[in-house]
Enzyme design. Structure first.
Site, PDB file in Angstrom:
ATOM      1  N   ASN A   1       0.803  -1.231   0.000  1.00 25.61           N
ATOM      2  CA  ASN A   1       0.000   0.000   0.000  1.00 25.61           C
ATOM      3  C   ASN A   1       0.834   1.279   0.000  1.00 25.61           C
ATOM      4  O   ASN A   1       0.367   2.307  -0.480  1.00 25.61           O
ATOM      5  CB  ASN A   1      -1.049  -0.017   1.120  1.00 25.61           C
ATOM      6  CG  ASN A   1      -0.458   0.035   2.490  1.00 25.61           C
ATOM      7  OD1 ASN A   1       0.692  -0.347   2.695  1.00 25.61           O
ATOM      8  ND2 ASN A   1      -1.225   0.491   3.453  1.00 25.61           N
TER       9      ASN A   1
ATOM     10  N   LYS B   1      12.165  -7.708   1.276  1.00 20.59           N
ATOM     11  CA  LYS B   1      11.214  -8.552   0.537  1.00 20.59           C
ATOM     12  C   LYS B   1       9.953  -7.714   0.344  1.00 20.59           C
ATOM     13  O   LYS B   1       9.128  -7.600   1.237  1.00 20.59           O
ATOM     14  CB  LYS B   1      10.908  -9.809   1.370  1.00 20.59           C
ATOM     15  CG  LYS B   1      10.546 -11.049   0.582  1.00 20.59           C
ATOM     16  CD  LYS B   1       9.383 -10.903  -0.361  1.00 20.59           C
ATOM     17  CE  LYS B   1       8.050 -10.861   0.356  1.00 20.59           C
ATOM     18  NZ  LYS B   1       6.907 -10.538  -0.544  1.00 20.59           N
ATOM     19  N   PRO B   2       9.819  -7.080  -0.837  1.00 20.66           N
ATOM     20  CA  PRO B   2       8.633  -6.247  -1.065  1.00 20.66           C
ATOM     21  C   PRO B   2       7.409  -7.090  -1.370  1.00 20.66           C
ATOM     22  O   PRO B   2       7.525  -8.266  -1.722  1.00 20.66           O
ATOM     23  CB  PRO B   2       9.023  -5.414  -2.288  1.00 20.66           C
ATOM     24  CG  PRO B   2       9.981  -6.280  -3.047  1.00 20.66           C
ATOM     25  CD  PRO B   2      10.703  -7.135  -2.022  1.00 20.66           C
TER      26      PRO B   2
ATOM     27  N   GLU C   1       4.826  -3.757  12.391  1.00 24.61           N
ATOM     28  CA  GLU C   1       3.869  -2.673  12.083  1.00 24.61           C
ATOM     29  C   GLU C   1       2.681  -3.342  11.416  1.00 24.61           C
ATOM     30  O   GLU C   1       2.745  -3.688  10.233  1.00 24.61           O
ATOM     31  CB  GLU C   1       4.511  -1.647  11.145  1.00 24.61           C
ATOM     32  CG  GLU C   1       5.684  -0.895  11.748  1.00 24.61           C
ATOM     33  CD  GLU C   1       5.268   0.180  12.755  1.00 24.61           C
ATOM     34  OE1 GLU C   1       4.070   0.503  12.831  1.00 24.61           O
ATOM     35  OE2 GLU C   1       6.156   0.673  13.466  1.00 24.61           O
TER      36      GLU C   1
ATOM     37  N   CYS D   1      -3.108   1.706   6.576  1.00 20.50           N
ATOM     38  CA  CYS D   1      -3.300   1.147   7.917  1.00 20.50           C
ATOM     39  C   CYS D   1      -3.856   2.212   8.845  1.00 20.50           C
ATOM     40  O   CYS D   1      -4.478   1.917   9.852  1.00 20.50           O
ATOM     41  CB  CYS D   1      -1.984   0.624   8.460  1.00 20.50           C
ATOM     42  SG  CYS D   1      -0.682   1.855   8.393  1.00 20.50           S
TER      43      CYS D   1
ATOM     44  N   GLU E   1       8.534   3.103  14.269  1.00 21.45           N
ATOM     45  CA  GLU E   1       9.339   3.512  13.121  1.00 21.45           C
ATOM     46  C   GLU E   1       9.247   5.024  13.007  1.00 21.45           C
ATOM     47  O   GLU E   1       8.181   5.604  13.218  1.00 21.45           O
ATOM     48  CB  GLU E   1       8.825   2.846  11.841  1.00 21.45           C
ATOM     49  CG  GLU E   1       9.082   1.341  11.856  1.00 21.45           C
ATOM     50  CD  GLU E   1       8.810   0.658  10.518  1.00 21.45           C
ATOM     51  OE1 GLU E   1       7.878   1.078   9.813  1.00 21.45           O
ATOM     52  OE2 GLU E   1       9.532  -0.297  10.201  1.00 21.45           O
TER      53      GLU E   1
HETATM   54  P1  NAP Z   1       0.191  -8.874   4.030  1.00 22.06           P
HETATM   55  O1  NAP Z   1      -0.653  -9.736   3.214  1.00 22.06           O
HETATM   56  O2  NAP Z   1       0.344  -9.179   5.464  1.00 22.06           O
HETATM   57  O3  NAP Z   1       1.605  -8.844   3.306  1.00 22.06           O
HETATM   58  C1  NAP Z   1       2.665  -8.049   3.777  1.00 22.06           C
HETATM   59  C2  NAP Z   1       3.976  -8.627   3.294  1.00 22.06           C
HETATM   60  O4  NAP Z   1       4.142  -9.931   3.845  1.00 22.06           O
HETATM   61  C3  NAP Z   1       4.069  -8.804   1.781  1.00 22.06           C
HETATM   62  O5  NAP Z   1       5.394  -8.569   1.371  1.00 22.06           O
HETATM   63  C4  NAP Z   1       3.696 -10.256   1.594  1.00 22.06           C
HETATM   64  O6  NAP Z   1       4.218 -10.830   0.425  1.00 22.06           O
HETATM   65  C5  NAP Z   1       4.354 -10.869   2.811  1.00 22.06           C
HETATM   66  N1  NAP Z   1       3.760 -12.150   3.204  1.00 22.06           N
HETATM   67  C6  NAP Z   1       2.498 -12.580   3.039  1.00 22.06           C
HETATM   68  N2  NAP Z   1       2.345 -13.808   3.559  1.00 22.06           N
HETATM   69  C7  NAP Z   1       3.553 -14.169   4.062  1.00 22.06           C
HETATM   70  C8  NAP Z   1       4.042 -15.327   4.727  1.00 22.06           C
HETATM   71  N3  NAP Z   1       3.275 -16.371   4.964  1.00 22.06           N
HETATM   72  N4  NAP Z   1       5.326 -15.338   5.104  1.00 22.06           N
HETATM   73  C9  NAP Z   1       6.127 -14.294   4.851  1.00 22.06           C
HETATM   74  N5  NAP Z   1       5.729 -13.166   4.226  1.00 22.06           N
HETATM   75  C10 NAP Z   1       4.452 -13.098   3.844  1.00 22.06           C
HETATM   76  O7  NAP Z   1      -0.291  -7.347   3.965  1.00 22.06           O
HETATM   77  P2  NAP Z   1      -0.627  -6.486   2.690  1.00 22.06           P
HETATM   78  O8  NAP Z   1      -1.940  -6.931   2.153  1.00 22.06           O
HETATM   79  O9  NAP Z   1       0.539  -6.447   1.754  1.00 22.06           O
HETATM   80  O10 NAP Z   1      -0.742  -5.024   3.313  1.00 22.06           O
HETATM   81  C11 NAP Z   1      -1.869  -4.559   3.947  1.00 22.06           C
HETATM   82  C12 NAP Z   1      -1.733  -4.728   5.457  1.00 22.06           C
HETATM   83  O11 NAP Z   1      -0.578  -4.022   5.910  1.00 22.06           O
HETATM   84  C13 NAP Z   1      -2.888  -4.119   6.203  1.00 22.06           C
HETATM   85  O12 NAP Z   1      -3.257  -4.977   7.257  1.00 22.06           O
HETATM   86  C14 NAP Z   1      -2.312  -2.813   6.748  1.00 22.06           C
HETATM   87  O13 NAP Z   1      -2.963  -2.312   7.888  1.00 22.06           O
HETATM   88  C15 NAP Z   1      -0.911  -3.218   7.034  1.00 22.06           C
HETATM   89  N6  NAP Z   1      -0.051  -2.036   7.095  1.00 22.06           N
HETATM   90  C16 NAP Z   1       0.408  -1.647   8.322  1.00 22.06           C
HETATM   91  C17 NAP Z   1       1.196  -0.515   8.409  1.00 22.06           C
HETATM   92  C18 NAP Z   1       1.725  -0.045   9.741  1.00 22.06           C
HETATM   93  O14 NAP Z   1       2.623   0.779   9.730  1.00 22.06           O
HETATM   94  N7  NAP Z   1       1.217  -0.516  10.860  1.00 22.06           N
HETATM   95  C19 NAP Z   1       1.529   0.208   7.258  1.00 22.06           C
HETATM   96  C20 NAP Z   1       1.040  -0.226   6.030  1.00 22.06           C
HETATM   97  C21 NAP Z   1       0.253  -1.368   5.967  1.00 22.06           C
HETATM   98  P3  NAP Z   1       3.265 -11.110  -0.849  1.00 22.06           P
HETATM   99  O15 NAP Z   1       2.868  -9.777  -1.357  1.00 22.06           O
HETATM  100  O16 NAP Z   1       4.138 -11.845  -1.778  1.00 22.06           O
HETATM  101  O17 NAP Z   1       2.097 -11.912  -0.338  1.00 22.06           O
END
Ligand code: NAP
Length: 482
Positions: free
Chosen positions: A156, A179-180, A255, A289, A463
């Site tokens: 995002n 790892k993006p 985060e 988020c 952060e």
């Molecule tokens: P996500 O599905 O949790 O994925 C985040 C990262 O983790 C991606 O690089 C993803 O890779 C990787 N990933 C997914 N499954 C994994 C696994 N089993 N093992 C290791 N890595 C894995 O989250 P998203 O959909 O990308 O992002 C949205 C989420 O991020 C929301 O919940 C949002 O609130 C949160 N967020 C939090 C903050 C904060 O600062 N607190 C900031 C921004 C976003 P792949 O893309 O290859 O699946």
């Protein structure tokens, strides 16, 4: 550096070089505005992850020993390069993530600021010296780099979530493997090349795009050379990675997800509250988020607030992120669109009314109409889960205690927003809210100079600010007698 727009970087970035995946695998990156393939990108496997950890290890000692001033100058150059190429980065983000150009430009400026802020912090990582209470010795505390860090980021904010980790890690003297998210690898690869150009030595920053996320991240977290995981993403994946990190007792920064309440008291400046709601809800089309996920409005002003918010959201132009006139881009992918659609349908089935929107428009791409819902049932999933879309559910409340109770009724605790004309009430409520951050009469809290992070199941660690760099250090206590 390759042109960002015309000559996309699509290989892995390991040890300062662009390389194909060891097994030759590649995956598609889609344009969210059309659903069509933009390009293919090398798909890291475990062998590539191990090569990257090896490169990070080889570079670790000399990077940690590099003078802080020199590390600072490199980060400063990264800030200048990113600022000079802001428009190219914004277009790249708009293309692979779908967000509207104004949001993408805002992200690039925010992302670059982490390089500047941590170029300033790199020379200010200090320890302490004191006398033991017994008087027998000196207590000396020094800060040392934590070691090799695995950084996992979401789609995002493909630039800012990477720089918010890379910049403090480099300032502290750590080497990293990024790892993006696989929806948005192009921005991260462009970032790797930019850091190379800024003078970051080979192996200090490695970028591993890939669809086999679980396997490659797990392999790295179980490699004894790795000492830290910094993860930004969903709470669900965060929990899983915390468990994996336990095997090697890694230092972790998490985060995670949010479910931000946006509370408006009847004594608030209504125009300011509406401006704040537009930012807190509609920045990134709600894919943040920090997005206002539940809007609580005190009963006397609820009708006017809802009507005016629907007018403001209804006036926004929906379209491809890359078009200049667009204010709301498509969602990132089909899954995101399906999730938003089903949360809205469930809420409407349970009695909510759509003052605006309530459906996906009939067009190609992953679009959802800006939507305002009123009369939302208290137990509706849309109030419990992250919506991650341009949907504002509005709930009314009667008094301060009820507002605080409703706002805190979630396992998340990232950010809360409060609007009131009574400063005492604003500070009192800010203290009572269970979140790591509060926007008091403000709809935006993100600032590289401030500690960003959550409580409860929204995360561990901070952060940004000075705390951000300390998270990449370990303190070492040396008991000294002389
Ligand atoms: P996500 O599905 O949790 O994925 C985040 C990262 O983790 C991606 O690089 C993803 O890779 C990787 N990933 C997914 N499954 C994994 C696994 N089993 N093992 C290791 N890595 C894995 O989250 P998203 O959909 O990308 O992002 C949205 C989420 O991020 C929301 O919940 C949002 O609130 C949160 N967020 C939090 C903050 C904060 O600062 N607190 C900031 C921004 C976003 P792949 O893309 O290859 O699946």
């Amino acid at each position: 550096m390759a042109q960002l727009k015309d000559d996309l970087l699509t290989d892995l970035f390991i040890d300062g070089k662009a390389v194909a995946a060891a097994d030759g695998a590649r995956f598609d990156v889609l344009d969210p505005a059309t659903g069509e393939v933009i390009t293919t990108v090398a798909d890291s496997g475990i062998a590539d992850a191990m090569t990257a950890v090896g490169a990070a290890e080889t570079a670790a000692q000399s990077w940690a020993a590099t003078a802080p001033r020199e590390r600072a100058e490199i980060l400063r150059r990264a800030f200048e390069l990113m600022t000079a190429r802001a428009e190219d980065f914004a277009e790249l983000i708009a293309r692979e993530n779908g967000k509207a150009l104004p949001d993408a430009r805002g992200e690039v400026a925010y992302a670059a600021e982490f390089f500047r802020w941590y170029s300033e912090e790199a020379v200010r990582i200090t320890g302490s010296v004191g006398t033991a209470p017994s008087g027998a010795n000196t207590i000396m505390v020094v800060r040392q780099p934590v070691g090799i860090c695995v950084l996992v980021t979401p789609w995002n904010f493909p630039a800012a979530m990477a720089t918010r980790k890379i910049a403090p890690a480099l300032a502290a003297g750590c080497t990293v493997i990024l790892k993006p998210a696989s929806d948005t690898p192009l921005t991260a690869l462009a970032m790797g090349a930019l850091l190379d150009e800024a003078g970051v030595p080979p192996g200090v920053v490695n970028v591993l795009p890939g669809r086999r996320s679980g396997a490659i991240v797990s392999a790295m977290l179980h490699d004894p050379r790795v000492r830290k995981l910094s993860f930004t993403g969903s709470t669900e994946v965060g929990r899983l990675l915390l468990r994996e990190s336990a095997d090697q007792v890694l230092n972790t920064s998490m985060e995670l997800g949010g479910n931000a309440p946006f509370v408006v008291f009847a004594d608030a400046d209504l125009d300011a509250a509406l401006d704040g709601a537009m930012v807190a809800k509609m920045r990134n089309a709600g894919e943040a988020c920090t997005a206002a996920n539940r809007i609580y409005v005190q009963a006397p002003i609820a009708e006017e607030f809802s009507r005016r918010l629907a007018e403001r959201m209804g006036a926004l132009v929906l379209g491809p992120g890359t078009e200049e006139a667009t204010q709301v881009g498509p969602l990132v992918n089909q899954d995101a669109l399906d999730k938003v659609s089903s949360l809205v349908s469930e809420a409407i089935d349970a009695g909510a009314r759509a003052l605006l929107g309530g459906a996906a428009p009939d067009r190609a791409g992953f679009y959802y109409e800006p939507t305002v819902l009123v009369d939302v049932a208290a137990d509706s999933p849309i109030l419990r889960e992250e919506i991650f879309g341009p949907v504002a559910p509005i709930v009314t409340f009667e008094d301060e205690d009820e507002a605080v109770r409703l706002a805190n009724s979630t396992e998340y605790g990232l950010v809360s927003y409060v609007y009131t004309g009574d400063l005492a009430r604003g500070l009192r409520v800010s203290e009572r809210l269970e979140s790591g951050m509060v926007g008091l009469n403000r709809g935006l809290v993100s600032d590289p100079a401030a500690p960003f992070g959550g409580v409860k199941q929204s995360g561990i660690g901070r952060e940004g600010g000075h705390e951000g760099v300390l998270d990449y250090t370990e303190s070492k206590y040396i008991a000294v007698s002389w």
